[in-house]
Design a protein around this motif. Structure first.
Motif, PDB file in Angstrom:
ATOM      1  N   LYS A  39       0.833  -1.203   0.000  1.00  0.00           N
ATOM      2  CA  LYS A  39       0.000   0.000   0.000  1.00  0.00           C
ATOM      3  C   LYS A  39       0.871   1.258   0.000  1.00  0.00           C
ATOM      4  CE  LYS A  39      -4.028   1.860   2.397  1.00  0.00           C
ATOM      5  NZ  LYS A  39      -4.945   1.668   3.519  1.00  0.00           N
ATOM      6  N   ALA A  40       1.912   1.274   0.817  1.00  0.00           N
ATOM      7  CA  ALA A  40       2.814   2.427   0.891  1.00  0.00           C
ATOM      8  C   ALA A  40       3.556   2.643  -0.428  1.00  0.00           C
ATOM      9  CB  ALA A  40       3.814   2.241   2.034  1.00  0.00           C
ATOM     10  N   ALA A  41       3.779   1.555  -1.166  1.00  0.00           N
ATOM     11  CA  ALA A  41       4.453   1.658  -2.461  1.00  0.00           C
ATOM     12  C   ALA A  41       3.505   2.139  -3.555  1.00  0.00           C
ATOM     13  CB  ALA A  41       5.067   0.311  -2.845  1.00  0.00           C
ATOM     14  N   GLY A  42       2.209   2.224  -3.235  1.00  0.00           N
ATOM     15  CA  GLY A  42       1.235   2.764  -4.181  1.00  0.00           C
ATOM     16  C   GLY A  42       0.513   1.749  -5.036  1.00  0.00           C
ATOM     17  N   TYR A  43       0.614   0.480  -4.685  1.00  0.00           N
ATOM     18  CA  TYR A  43      -0.058  -0.544  -5.475  1.00  0.00           C
ATOM     19  C   TYR A  43      -1.532  -0.670  -5.092  1.00  0.00           C
ATOM     20  CZ  TYR A  43       4.341  -2.031  -7.416  1.00  0.00           C
ATOM     21  OH  TYR A  43       5.524  -2.052  -8.092  1.00  0.00           O
ATOM     22  N   ALA A  44      -2.341  -1.030  -6.089  1.00  0.00           N
ATOM     23  CA  ALA A  44      -3.758  -1.294  -5.847  1.00  0.00           C
ATOM     24  C   ALA A  44      -3.880  -2.668  -5.208  1.00  0.00           C
ATOM     25  CB  ALA A  44      -4.537  -1.240  -7.158  1.00  0.00           C
ATOM     26  N   LEU A 141       9.521  -2.858  -3.341  1.00  0.00           N
ATOM     27  CA  LEU A 141       8.526  -1.992  -2.714  1.00  0.00           C
ATOM     28  C   LEU A 141       9.171  -0.733  -2.137  1.00  0.00           C
ATOM     29  CD1 LEU A 141       6.266  -4.615  -0.886  1.00  0.00           C
ATOM     30  CD2 LEU A 141       5.791  -3.416  -3.035  1.00  0.00           C
ATOM     31  N   ALA A 142      10.340  -0.886  -1.544  1.00  0.00           N
ATOM     32  CA  ALA A 142      11.043   0.278  -0.993  1.00  0.00           C
ATOM     33  C   ALA A 142      11.422   1.253  -2.098  1.00  0.00           C
ATOM     34  CB  ALA A 142      12.284  -0.166  -0.223  1.00  0.00           C
ATOM     35  N   LYS A 147      10.282   6.465  -4.710  1.00  0.00           N
ATOM     36  CA  LYS A 147       9.893   7.306  -5.853  1.00  0.00           C
ATOM     37  C   LYS A 147       8.675   8.158  -5.521  1.00  0.00           C
ATOM     38  CE  LYS A 147      11.656   4.322  -9.499  1.00  0.00           C
ATOM     39  NZ  LYS A 147      11.299   3.450 -10.638  1.00  0.00           N
ATOM     40  N   ARG A 148       7.748   7.589  -4.782  1.00  0.00           N
ATOM     41  CA  ARG A 148       6.510   8.304  -4.432  1.00  0.00           C
ATOM     42  C   ARG A 148       6.729   9.377  -3.370  1.00  0.00           C
ATOM     43  NH1 ARG A 148       2.701   5.501  -1.804  1.00  0.00           N
ATOM     44  NH2 ARG A 148       1.134   6.983  -2.415  1.00  0.00           N
ATOM     45  N   THR A 149       7.651   9.122  -2.441  1.00  0.00           N
ATOM     46  CA  THR A 149       7.782  10.005  -1.285  1.00  0.00           C
ATOM     47  C   THR A 149       9.001  10.919  -1.310  1.00  0.00           C
ATOM     48  OG1 THR A 149       9.044   8.351  -0.048  1.00  0.00           O
ATOM     49  CG2 THR A 149       6.629   8.312   0.189  1.00  0.00           C
ATOM     50  N   GLY A 150       9.984  10.607  -2.154  1.00  0.00           N
ATOM     51  CA  GLY A 150      11.211  11.390  -2.164  1.00  0.00           C
ATOM     52  C   GLY A 150      12.237  10.916  -1.144  1.00  0.00           C
ATOM     53  N   ARG A 152      14.884   8.015   0.491  1.00  0.00           N
ATOM     54  CA  ARG A 152      15.787   7.021  -0.090  1.00  0.00           C
ATOM     55  C   ARG A 152      15.291   5.624   0.309  1.00  0.00           C
ATOM     56  NH1 ARG A 152      21.565   8.611   1.864  1.00  0.00           N
ATOM     57  NH2 ARG A 152      20.458   8.071   3.737  1.00  0.00           N
ATOM     58  N   ALA A 153      15.492   4.656  -0.584  1.00  0.00           N
ATOM     59  CA  ALA A 153      15.034   3.294  -0.317  1.00  0.00           C
ATOM     60  C   ALA A 153      15.661   2.757   0.971  1.00  0.00           C
ATOM     61  CB  ALA A 153      15.361   2.380  -1.487  1.00  0.00           C
ATOM     62  N   LYS A 154      16.912   3.123   1.255  1.00  0.00           N
ATOM     63  CA  LYS A 154      17.572   2.663   2.476  1.00  0.00           C
ATOM     64  C   LYS A 154      16.854   3.142   3.729  1.00  0.00           C
ATOM     65  CE  LYS A 154      22.227   2.227   0.641  1.00  0.00           C
ATOM     66  NZ  LYS A 154      23.614   2.676   0.738  1.00  0.00           N
ATOM     67  N   GLU A 155      16.286   4.335   3.660  1.00  0.00           N
ATOM     68  CA  GLU A 155      15.544   4.863   4.807  1.00  0.00           C
ATOM     69  C   GLU A 155      14.249   4.086   5.024  1.00  0.00           C
ATOM     70  OE1 GLU A 155      16.568   9.580   4.825  1.00  0.00           O
ATOM     71  OE2 GLU A 155      15.335   8.845   3.174  1.00  0.00           O
ATOM     72  N   ILE A 156      13.651   3.635   3.963  1.00  0.00           N
ATOM     73  CA  ILE A 156      12.389   2.910   4.036  1.00  0.00           C
ATOM     74  C   ILE A 156      12.612   1.487   4.543  1.00  0.00           C
ATOM     75  CG2 ILE A 156      10.496   1.969   2.650  1.00  0.00           C
ATOM     76  CD1 ILE A 156      10.900   4.548   0.896  1.00  0.00           C
ATOM     77  N   LEU A 157      13.732   0.880   4.139  1.00  0.00           N
ATOM     78  CA  LEU A 157      14.033  -0.504   4.532  1.00  0.00           C
ATOM     79  C   LEU A 157      14.576  -0.615   5.952  1.00  0.00           C
ATOM     80  CD1 LEU A 157      15.547  -2.033   1.306  1.00  0.00           C
ATOM     81  CD2 LEU A 157      13.422  -2.658   2.432  1.00  0.00           C
ATOM     82  N   PHE A 158      14.580   0.452   6.701  1.00  0.00           N
ATOM     83  CA  PHE A 158      15.046   0.528   8.097  1.00  0.00           C
ATOM     84  C   PHE A 158      16.456   1.010   8.094  1.00  0.00           C
ATOM     85  CE2 PHE A 158      11.242  -1.518   8.887  1.00  0.00           C
ATOM     86  CZ  PHE A 158      11.191  -2.770   8.347  1.00  0.00           C
TER      87      PHE A 158
END
Length: 158
Positions: A39-44, A141-142, A147-150, A152-158
């Motif tokens: 959901k956070a990645a923007g998928y339906a 997903l990260a 891409k959606r939030t601006g 970095r993927a590393k921040e999203i993956l913990f």
């Protein structure tokens, strides 16, 4: 009960303190993490656990995740390398149980591809390991969420 207590870590019939469903709670928690990450990645997303109105095999049904299929059925599976039937193989080969559980899921639902649904087994071991499909999914997903939030993927993956 076994002498080392390993049965208690994987028995789906037991209850944990303050939990109604025992280790099934672990499955449902991981399912919810997958759902919210998609959901956070923007998928339906469609209802949890439904594929064309049937209760299995998707824990999370996602549209647009794979280019080759309109929908992807993400199926959370937890397995224990301490099961009597697998322990001697799991002791020799890291990830043996995950690989076996992954293949068993794919073999169990071959008809999904004909219906435009890609089955993606997401396998965790009770000892903490996760299949390549889990790592790949969360990395993808990260990147999508980044891409959606601006962020970095590393921040999203913990």
């Amino acid at each position: 009960m076994d002498i080392r207590g390993s049965h208690a870590g994987c028995c789906k019939f037991g209850k944990q303190a303050n939990k109604e469903e025992g280790p099934i709670e672990r499955h449902n928690t991981l399912r919810n993490v997958v759902f919210h990450a998609c959901k956070a990645a923007g998928y339906a997303l469609e209802s949890l656990g439904l594929v064309n109105g049937q209760a299995r095999p998707a824990d999370v049904l996602v549209s647009g995740l794979h280019r080759s299929h309109p929908k992807s059925a993400l199926d959370v599976t937890i397995t224990s390398p301490l099961q009597q039937s697998y322990i001697k193989y799991a002791a020799r080969q890291s990830g043996y149980n995950m690989e076996k559980a992954y293949k068993m899921k794919l073999d169990r639902f071959p008809e999904l591809s004909d219906r435009g649904i890609k089955l993606v087994p997401l396998v965790w071991e009770t000892t903490g390991g996760a299949s390549d499909s889990v790592h790949t999914l969360f990395q993808d997903l990260a990147m999508m969420e980044a891409k959606r939030t601006g962020l970095r993927a590393k921040e999203i993956l913990f």
